[in-house]
Design an enzyme around this catalytic site. Structure first.
Site, mmCIF file in Angstrom:
data_model
loop_
_atom_site.group_PDB
_atom_site.id
_atom_site.type_symbol
_atom_site.label_atom_id
_atom_site.label_comp_id
_atom_site.label_asym_id
_atom_site.label_seq_id
_atom_site.Cartn_x
_atom_site.Cartn_y
_atom_site.Cartn_z
ATOM 1 N N ARG A 83 0.833 -1.193 0.000
ATOM 2 C CA ARG A 83 0.000 0.000 0.000
ATOM 3 C C ARG A 83 0.873 1.250 0.000
ATOM 4 N NH1 ARG A 83 -5.027 1.551 2.256
ATOM 5 N NH2 ARG A 83 -5.286 3.776 1.934
ATOM 6 N N ARG A 93 -6.084 1.017 -4.683
ATOM 7 C CA ARG A 93 -5.152 0.565 -3.648
ATOM 8 C C ARG A 93 -5.047 -0.961 -3.618
ATOM 9 N NH1 ARG A 93 -8.137 3.446 0.206
ATOM 10 N NH2 ARG A 93 -7.901 5.140 -1.233
ATOM 11 N N ASP A 96 -6.785 -2.122 1.662
ATOM 12 C CA ASP A 96 -7.360 -1.171 2.597
ATOM 13 C C ASP A 96 -7.942 -1.991 3.742
ATOM 14 O OD1 ASP A 96 -8.057 1.348 3.338
ATOM 15 O OD2 ASP A 96 -9.704 1.562 1.916
ATOM 16 N N ASP A 98 -10.014 -1.219 7.120
ATOM 17 C CA ASP A 98 -10.671 -0.186 7.920
ATOM 18 C C ASP A 98 -11.245 -0.784 9.187
ATOM 19 O OD1 ASP A 98 -10.156 1.859 6.143
ATOM 20 O OD2 ASP A 98 -12.082 1.681 5.103
HETATM 21 N N1 ROI Z 1 -14.962 1.546 -3.549
HETATM 22 C C1 ROI Z 1 -15.274 0.254 -3.384
HETATM 23 N N2 ROI Z 1 -16.204 -0.284 -4.166
HETATM 24 N N3 ROI Z 1 -14.691 -0.518 -2.430
HETATM 25 C C2 ROI Z 1 -13.742 -0.015 -1.607
HETATM 26 O O1 ROI Z 1 -13.219 -0.748 -0.741
HETATM 27 C C3 ROI Z 1 -13.392 1.342 -1.733
HETATM 28 N N4 ROI Z 1 -12.467 1.914 -0.932
HETATM 29 C C4 ROI Z 1 -12.148 3.183 -1.020
HETATM 30 C C5 ROI Z 1 -12.780 4.096 -2.038
HETATM 31 C C6 ROI Z 1 -11.679 4.671 -2.904
HETATM 32 C C7 ROI Z 1 -13.531 5.194 -1.303
HETATM 33 N N5 ROI Z 1 -13.722 3.413 -2.899
HETATM 34 C C8 ROI Z 1 -14.038 2.105 -2.738
HETATM 35 O O2 ROI Z 1 -11.266 3.694 -0.187
#
Ligand code: ROI
Length: 164
Positions: A83, A93, A96, A98
């Site tokens: 990342r 990315r 991610d 979260d």
């Molecule tokens: N869009 C989707 N579909 N899934 C994600 O995990 C995701 N993550 C993000 C952003 C760029 C907002 N868009 C995303 O961080």
């Protein structure tokens, strides 16, 4: 131990493999009891649409790591999987992770906002969360998870069938 939910997302460099690798890393966290990961889903990018589709999932763990210690671990896993934080907001990315929910805690710190600020709006979070949590999960400041079900009923998410 608090019940903790983590959202996983990737849209670069073999996203399914990225999520598999992240799940293995979550299973290896110290002071942590692994529960389950949801099915993986393809989802259309939220944000700039000139990027590949995402693969998304939600994992549940119980952990004695503090929220910030857990955040450090998640960011370390993200970095290890290539990342790179770019200036483009909402760009693609490799991984991610979260921190969505940490028990019933509400956290408002510079590095960390829990529950995740945009959780209720994101079908790619709510749909897999419904797979791994009870509908009677009460999300601090938001309410019952089951109440969000209707809102995301017509989501465009596509479940990935796992070949075992
Ligand atoms: N869009 C989707 N579909 N899934 C994600 O995990 C995701 N993550 C993000 C952003 C760029 C907002 N868009 C995303 O961080």
């Amino acid at each position: 131990m608090p019940e903790v939910y983590i959202a996983l997302g990737s849209n670069l460099d073999d996203p399914v493999r990225q999520l598999d690798q992240a799940v293995a890393a979550l299973k290896a966290l110290p002071k942590t009891h692994w529960h389950v990961v949801s099915p993986y889903y393809y989802s259309k990018p939220m944000g700039p649409d000139d990027q590949p589709d995402y693969v998304n999932a939600v994992a549940r763990i119980d952990t004695r790591l503090t929220p910030l210690a857990l955040l450090d671990r998640l960011q370390w896993i993200e970095r290890r999987q290539g990342r790179v934080r770019k200036s483009v907001r909402w760009g693609p990315r490799t991984l991610d992770l979260d921190l969505l929910l940490y028990g019933r805690k509400r956290i408002r710190q510079r590095r960390l906002i829990v529950p995740h600020y945009d959780l209720a709006e994101r079908d790619f979070v709510i749909i897999p969360l419904l797979d791994v949590a009870n509908g009677d999960l009460n999300i601090p400041g938001i309410g019952l998870l089951s109440a969000l079900k209707q809102k995301h009923k017509k989501s465009g998410l596509v479940k990935i069938v796992q070949h075992v």
